[in-house]
Design an enzyme around this catalytic site. Structure first.
Site, PDB file in Angstrom:
ATOM      1  N   SER A  36     -14.309   7.512  -4.501  1.00  0.00           N
ATOM      2  CA  SER A  36     -13.380   7.443  -5.621  1.00  0.00           C
ATOM      3  C   SER A  36     -13.830   8.337  -6.775  1.00  0.00           C
ATOM      4  CB  SER A  36     -13.238   5.994  -6.100  1.00  0.00           C
ATOM      5  OG  SER A  36     -14.512   5.437  -6.399  1.00  0.00           O
ATOM      6  N   ASP A  84     -10.500  -1.100   9.354  1.00  0.00           N
ATOM      7  CA  ASP A  84     -11.616  -0.311   9.863  1.00  0.00           C
ATOM      8  C   ASP A  84     -12.565  -1.144  10.717  1.00  0.00           C
ATOM      9  OD1 ASP A  84     -11.575   2.402   9.545  1.00  0.00           O
ATOM     10  OD2 ASP A  84     -13.290   2.478   8.196  1.00  0.00           O
ATOM     11  N   LYS A  97     -17.357 -10.484   5.850  1.00  0.00           N
ATOM     12  CA  LYS A  97     -17.612 -10.267   4.422  1.00  0.00           C
ATOM     13  C   LYS A  97     -16.319 -10.129   3.623  1.00  0.00           C
ATOM     14  CE  LYS A  97     -22.189  -8.143   4.880  1.00  0.00           C
ATOM     15  NZ  LYS A  97     -23.031  -6.989   4.524  1.00  0.00           N
ATOM     16  N   GLU A  98     -15.239  -9.809   4.308  1.00  0.00           N
ATOM     17  CA  GLU A  98     -13.928  -9.660   3.671  1.00  0.00           C
ATOM     18  C   GLU A  98     -12.950 -10.596   4.384  1.00  0.00           C
ATOM     19  OE1 GLU A  98     -14.334  -4.924   2.493  1.00  0.00           O
ATOM     20  OE2 GLU A  98     -13.546  -5.469   4.462  1.00  0.00           O
TER      21      GLU A  98
END
Length: 601
Positions: free
Chosen positions: A342, A36, A6-7
């Site tokens: 965040s 990760d 996905k990345e």
């Protein structure tokens, strides 16, 4: 990064190179990649990045290149950089392009590894900038580059992104211990190399610095279409809300593109050494890390290489058990109180007396990849809605926790944002009740001839006018207004609704907390649809259920209700309900179009 499927690894490496190329003294700059996923492909790719950077960084510095992300530079984005250049430049550029092409091939060969969720910690120094001695010119020097893959075990909670950031805080503390941190998502590359210097104008200002925690830049994207049907630019947030909050204590953390003062995560402005009175209890048993806390903001005169002992200690700091019995995620570091790390961290920093600054330069300092289909867009908003709702109804609620710790106006702003997912309730009511009553012949609103109708119409028109004014004021058009209105309604009855439902189910113990990763891989077919302004509902089956129900309900009620109004000639009684139903139908047009095409197959 959490999932290379996905990345895309190539996008991540471009982000790493752009960060290494920041216009800042390389001996004071360190770049850490948090992997990760634990894939071997990422480790291989970052070693390739180091080789590319040895020629890319000198090229950018020599010719003053601003677009320092190679993929962006060699695309149409970098065309302006090549105007009126010398023959020498063009020759070096062609050579650099060949090297980047080879780099891409090597990265793509290494791609394809699966995520490893049961693994030991891995910390590796890819380039030690302290080895860039007198033999290297300033043009050829590179920053410290470190690969970090923290330990993951199925039996231990890993706290998602907040856990990864806290591991990076500890590891960077004993390796470089820079007083300021730049945090970037994997796809958010540096588009302006001067961003660090811009933020330092605030961090080093003696009037602002003592209470300043972070400088926040807006999230902006390189792949936005002219007709941004998914409102990826978040105009209302980054051009209006954050600008307004800048005057009352500062904007939210937005997860990426911010320069953070390291000690703000460990201290408060007025009680700087409070957590160092019992350092082992708060920070864990690592004498090297505790020493680093005492050395924040002190001039780093250590010219020794990063030793094997330091790397071994870094691996210890990245283990699953290191945080056990400490205040990590509670009182120090990034907050674990919400999956939206965040927002919760920035909110708690403001509650502790820190403030932030919003910087919106003409040239975007960071550019990311926007979502280009309905599924990814709604999943992202659902994740935010879930995190905001979790905070809103926690012990940190802005209605209770914040009112005594920040100004009333600032706490109201936080309350407005955190409780915004509850808009799903009135949107569901407006999408069902007036329409059913129209079909049943039950008037809900004042007659057109009633004085109360004027009051009702005034409130409605003023709301629409405010939105239109905001759109035009920020350079938008009527199409922008309609796109925002339409996607806002769709989000309210899907993402907001499911986000609130997600928290309810977690509170009841029906579901466990899980992190939904947004897909950053670009699909050409989806990109073509997005650029043409066509909605892509592929994969969004969960969200389509309520949308289809509302679309069909409104269609049936509108036709049946309009028939009743025409035959009974009582439009005066049902004018508002007919209007509400027609607006809902107009909003639902893409859903009806998709449903009809699906039935016709």
């Amino acid at each position: 990064m959490a999932d290379p499927k996905k990345e895309p690894i190539l996008d991540i490496m471009n982000t790493v190179v752009s960060a290494m190329a920041l216009d800042y003294p390389p001996e004071k700059l360190a770049v850490y990649l948090s992997d990760d996923s634990g894939t071997s492909a990422t480790l291989c790719a970052i070693k390739e990045v180091c080789s590319l950077a040895r020629c890319w960084l000198p090229f950018c510095r020599k010719y003053g290149i601003k677009t320092r992300c190679p993929e962006a530079y060699f695309s149409r984005i970098g065309d302006d950089e090549r105007v009126l250049r010398s023959d020498e430049f063009r020759a070096e550029e062609d050579e650099m392009k060949s090297k980047y092409k080879l780099f891409k091939q090597n990265v793509e060969k290494a791609n394809g590894s699966d995520v490893v969720n049961d693994r030991p910690p891995h910390v590796e120094v890819i380039h030690d900038n302290r080895k860039d001695g007198m033999n290297n010119s300033d043009v050829a020097k590179m920053p410290l580059l470190v690969y970090v893959s923290r330990e993951k075990r199925p039996s231990h909670p890993h706290r998602f992104k907040a856990g990864a950031l806290n591991a990076l805080l500890r590891i960077s503390g004993i390796m470089s211990n820079g007083p300021y941190l730049l945090v970037l998502d994997c796809d958010m590359y540096c588009n302006d190399p001067t961003s660090a210097r811009q933020s330092m104008c605030f961090h080093l200002d003696p009037k602002v610095s003592p209470s300043l925690a972070f400088v926040q830049y807006p999230q902006m994207f390189y792949n936005l279409s002219k007709n941004d049907i998914y409102d990826n630019q978040s105009r209302s947030t980054y051009m209006l809300k954050w600008q307004g909050m800048d005057g009352i204590g500062g904007p939210f953390f937005t997860g990426t593109g911010y320069y953070l003062k390291r000690k703000a995560l460990y201290e408060t402005p007025n009680h700087e050494d409070a957590f160092l009175r019992e350092p082992e209890k708060n920070f864990g048993f690592s004498s090297k890390f505790i020493s680093s806390l005492k050395g924040i903001n002190q001039k780093n005169t250590n010219k020794e290489y990063i030793s094997d002992a330091i790397v071994d200690e870094a691996r210890n700091l990245a283990t699953c058990t290191f945080e056990k019995g400490t205040e990590w995620g509670e009182e120090v570091g990034y907050s674990y109180s919400s999956l939206l790390e965040s927002t919760s961290t920035g909110y708690l920093l403001h509650c502790r007396g820190w403030r932030s600054v919003y910087l919106y330069p003409n040239r975007p300092c960071f550019l990311g990849c926007a979502t280009i289909d309905m599924h990814d867009g709604l999943v992202q908003i659902m994740k935010w809605s879930s995190g905001l709702t979790q905070l809103a109804f926690s012990r940190f609620s802005p209605l209770t926790y914040a009112v005594s710790r920040m100004s009333l106006i600032q706490s109201m702003c936080y309350g407005f944002i955190m409780f915004s997912p509850l808009y799903s309730i009135p949107n569901w009511l407006y999408g069902t009740v007036p329409q059913i009553c129209l079909l049943s012949g039950i008037p809900l609103y004042p007659k057109v001839s009633s004085p109360w109708f004027i009051a009702f119409a005034t409130v409605y028109v003023s709301s629409i006018s405010q939105h239109l004014f905001e759109v035009f004021y920020t350079g938008g058009s009527m199409r922008t207004w309609w796109n925002e209105h339409r996607i806002g309604t769709i989000r309210a009855v899907t993402s907001f609704f499911f986000g609130v439902l997600d928290i309810v189910m977690k509170k009841l113990g029906v579901m466990k907390a899980n992190f939904r990763l947004t897909n950053k891989a670009i699909d050409k077919d989806k990109m073509e649809k997005y650029e043409k302004g066509k909605f892509d509902f592929q994969g969004a089956d969960m969200f389509m259920v309520p949308l289809r129900i509302l679309a069909i309900l409104n269609l049936v009620c509108f036709i049946g209700g309009l028939k009743r109004v025409v035959f009974e000639r009582n439009l005066e009684d049902f004018f508002v309900q007919v209007y509400v139903s027609s607006m809902t139908l107009a909003t639902s047009y893409p859903i009806l179009e998709e449903l009809i095409s699906k039935i016709g197959r």
